[in-house]
Design a protein around this motif. Sequence first.
Motif, mmCIF file in Angstrom:
data_model
loop_
_atom_site.group_PDB
_atom_site.id
_atom_site.type_symbol
_atom_site.label_atom_id
_atom_site.label_comp_id
_atom_site.label_asym_id
_atom_site.label_seq_id
_atom_site.Cartn_x
_atom_site.Cartn_y
_atom_site.Cartn_z
ATOM 1 N N ASP A 56 0.733 -1.356 0.056
ATOM 2 C CA ASP A 56 0.112 0.052 0.102
ATOM 3 C C ASP A 56 0.796 1.239 -0.109
ATOM 4 O O ASP A 56 0.324 2.418 0.233
ATOM 5 N N ASP A 57 2.294 1.075 -0.317
ATOM 6 C CA ASP A 57 3.177 2.155 -0.282
ATOM 7 C C ASP A 57 3.197 3.084 1.060
ATOM 8 O O ASP A 57 3.535 4.174 1.151
ATOM 9 N N TRP A 58 2.994 2.233 1.962
ATOM 10 C CA TRP A 58 3.167 2.757 3.553
ATOM 11 C C TRP A 58 4.349 2.154 4.181
ATOM 12 O O TRP A 58 4.354 0.891 3.974
ATOM 13 N N LEU A 59 5.099 2.960 5.136
ATOM 14 C CA LEU A 59 6.230 2.251 5.841
ATOM 15 C C LEU A 59 5.648 1.596 7.048
ATOM 16 O O LEU A 59 4.900 2.305 7.835
ATOM 17 N N TYR A 60 6.113 0.401 7.534
ATOM 18 C CA TYR A 60 5.633 -0.188 8.632
ATOM 19 C C TYR A 60 7.051 -0.530 9.276
ATOM 20 O O TYR A 60 7.998 -0.973 8.817
ATOM 21 N N ILE A 61 7.139 -0.344 10.681
ATOM 22 C CA ILE A 61 7.829 -1.176 11.425
ATOM 23 C C ILE A 61 8.017 -2.441 11.832
ATOM 24 O O ILE A 61 6.855 -2.883 11.968
ATOM 25 N N LYS A 62 9.017 -3.398 11.343
ATOM 26 C CA LYS A 62 8.859 -4.721 11.509
ATOM 27 C C LYS A 62 8.592 -5.053 13.070
ATOM 28 O O LYS A 62 9.320 -4.612 14.035
ATOM 29 N N ASN A 63 7.681 -5.685 13.348
ATOM 30 C CA ASN A 63 7.154 -5.994 14.532
ATOM 31 C C ASN A 63 6.987 -5.079 15.471
ATOM 32 O O ASN A 63 6.649 -5.051 16.487
ATOM 33 N N GLY A 64 6.608 -3.828 14.953
ATOM 34 C CA GLY A 64 5.975 -2.703 15.502
ATOM 35 C C GLY A 64 4.660 -2.523 15.731
ATOM 36 O O GLY A 64 3.994 -3.568 15.653
ATOM 37 N N PRO A 65 4.067 -1.639 16.232
ATOM 38 C CA PRO A 65 4.719 -0.148 16.609
ATOM 39 C C PRO A 65 5.708 0.037 17.742
ATOM 40 O O PRO A 65 6.537 0.932 17.760
ATOM 41 N N VAL A 66 5.583 -1.011 18.743
ATOM 42 C CA VAL A 66 6.488 -0.891 19.939
ATOM 43 C C VAL A 66 7.920 -1.367 19.499
ATOM 44 O O VAL A 66 8.116 -2.408 18.654
ATOM 45 N N PRO A 67 8.769 -0.594 19.721
ATOM 46 C CA PRO A 67 10.175 -0.758 19.162
ATOM 47 C C PRO A 67 10.744 -2.097 20.181
ATOM 48 O O PRO A 67 10.226 -2.373 21.092
ATOM 49 N N SER A 68 11.724 -2.778 19.232
ATOM 50 C CA SER A 68 12.177 -3.897 19.813
ATOM 51 C C SER A 68 13.585 -3.816 20.352
ATOM 52 O O SER A 68 14.428 -2.985 19.792
ATOM 53 N N LEU A 69 13.783 -4.686 21.556
ATOM 54 C CA LEU A 69 15.256 -4.313 22.092
ATOM 55 C C LEU A 69 16.354 -4.929 21.339
ATOM 56 O O LEU A 69 17.590 -4.452 21.189
#
Length: 555
Positions: free
Chosen positions: A296-309
């Motif tokens: 859909d041409d949107w950027l997503y955080i892998k396993n996000g939106p919570v940031p990974s340690l």
Amino acid sequence: MPRVLNPILPGFNADPSILRVGPDYYIATSTFEWYPGVQIHHSRDLANWTLLTRPLTRASQLDMRGNPDSCGVWAPCLSYSSSQKKFYLVYTDVKRKDGSFKDTHNYIVTAEKIDGEWSDPVYVNSSGFDPSLFHDDDDDGKTWFVNMLLDHRRRPRSFAGIRLQQWDHETGKLVGPWKTIFKGTELDLVEGPHLYKRNGWYYLLTAEGGTGYEHAATLARSRDIWGPYEVHPQNPILSSTKAPLAALQRAGHADIVDTEDGKTYIVHLTGRPITQARRCVLGRETAIQEAFLAEDDWLYIKNGPVPSLYVDLPAARDDTAYWTPQHYTFGGLAKGGFAYKGHPAGLHKDFQWLRTPQPDRIFNMRQGALELTGREAIGSWFEQALVARRQTHFSYDAETTLAFTPLDERQFAGLTAYYCRYNFFYLTVTADAEGKRELLLLTSEASWPEGRLKFPIPDPVSIPQEVKVRLALSVRGAELRFYYALEGEEELKSIGPTFDASILSDECGGHQAHGSFTGAFVGMAASDLNGMETKARFDYFDYTPVRHESDRYEV
């Protein structure tokens, strides 16, 4: 791919701006009132970073004398113009941030080599802070200046949206119309804008929610650079707000980079709290997450939106240097040190000082020692002799040896764990009214707004007049203790109570919510309130990282 532990830049490296030029990656971070201004780190693999330079090194570029705590250099943005083959750095020098008004002056400096000499600044405007530059090579090479807009009439907060205007390289001025292209979302406090272009879309990445535990990164896009911008369907794309137990908190203020092989990563601000009070003693740090552009041409955080340690990166990280004890000397360059233009020869790159572009007025290296010239009191916003390095570990030991002969109680020097004028611990060599030397502990613990001194031991400790004094401190998580020994004594003796080291944090930094932005430092200081410029000589400085059971992130 190797799993790497976040953050990639530990200990007070906030507001990251990332840039790739060929195989080289660079991250610029805020330095606020600490001099020289802006930290630029370099990497070839996104996992292993070294401090390359601090580009704002002279008075014509930056003079912060009088700047309050947590003012100074905010959110620098690093970019590169391929058509001009030139690096650009845009930054804000904040002169006031509290109260009804904010005085925020924006500048641009340039360099042909990132680790070379940077130009004198060109003044841009003072309409807001967190500026960035977007070089649109698809639009006749135009460069756009993007920053948040302040409106002091807005209540309760003055954040008025993101403003866009063209920057003209030849005239060194903003030209043409300006427009507020994005007013933010319900998360509020929109700031930290960065523009990108992908697949015919203009993407606008902003920070929202303030810089505390409600912090977030918001993404919007438009087919036209002037808007209108639609917001990401899963806004925010990055935040820890709804995950209070996540290891990485306060996540937001982000920037995007693409690798040579087509992967996408996002670097972002974060904090790692300790204690039940959730205090980030290492300040705001830089972490990295893998991202991807979906169908859909949107950027997503892998396993996000919570940031990974942990994050998968192209290379493993070598943490050997991070855990190696540092023995700093002042007669030449310590191992791993360097001197760049504007940074005094013989002072290791780990050290900075506060506000002044005239370091020779507060310190020099003489006969193998760091010689501080006593100036104003610790915590002064103008000229204080304090040379320190970041606390980058939750637990550590620090030590130095001091030669100092004060004449009275208005002259003092020693070892300090320092956050700001409202929050510090300070073991000093001083004297009484008759000139007899003594050890005295001074603290200013969460004393905003008065900045009132406290004296945690009932009586000073008398010491001989001439001998050198070894001063030390230990931090174990939230506990801090001071020690001393006289010349010729091998064993350190404890002095004073156990202090709460966690107050050396943004959460206790002497301001209201979202008002403190730096991190804890440890170093050497000297004051002469008589104006006699008494000298204090420090032979060395040791910083020893300690792996400790209380460190949930590092052990």
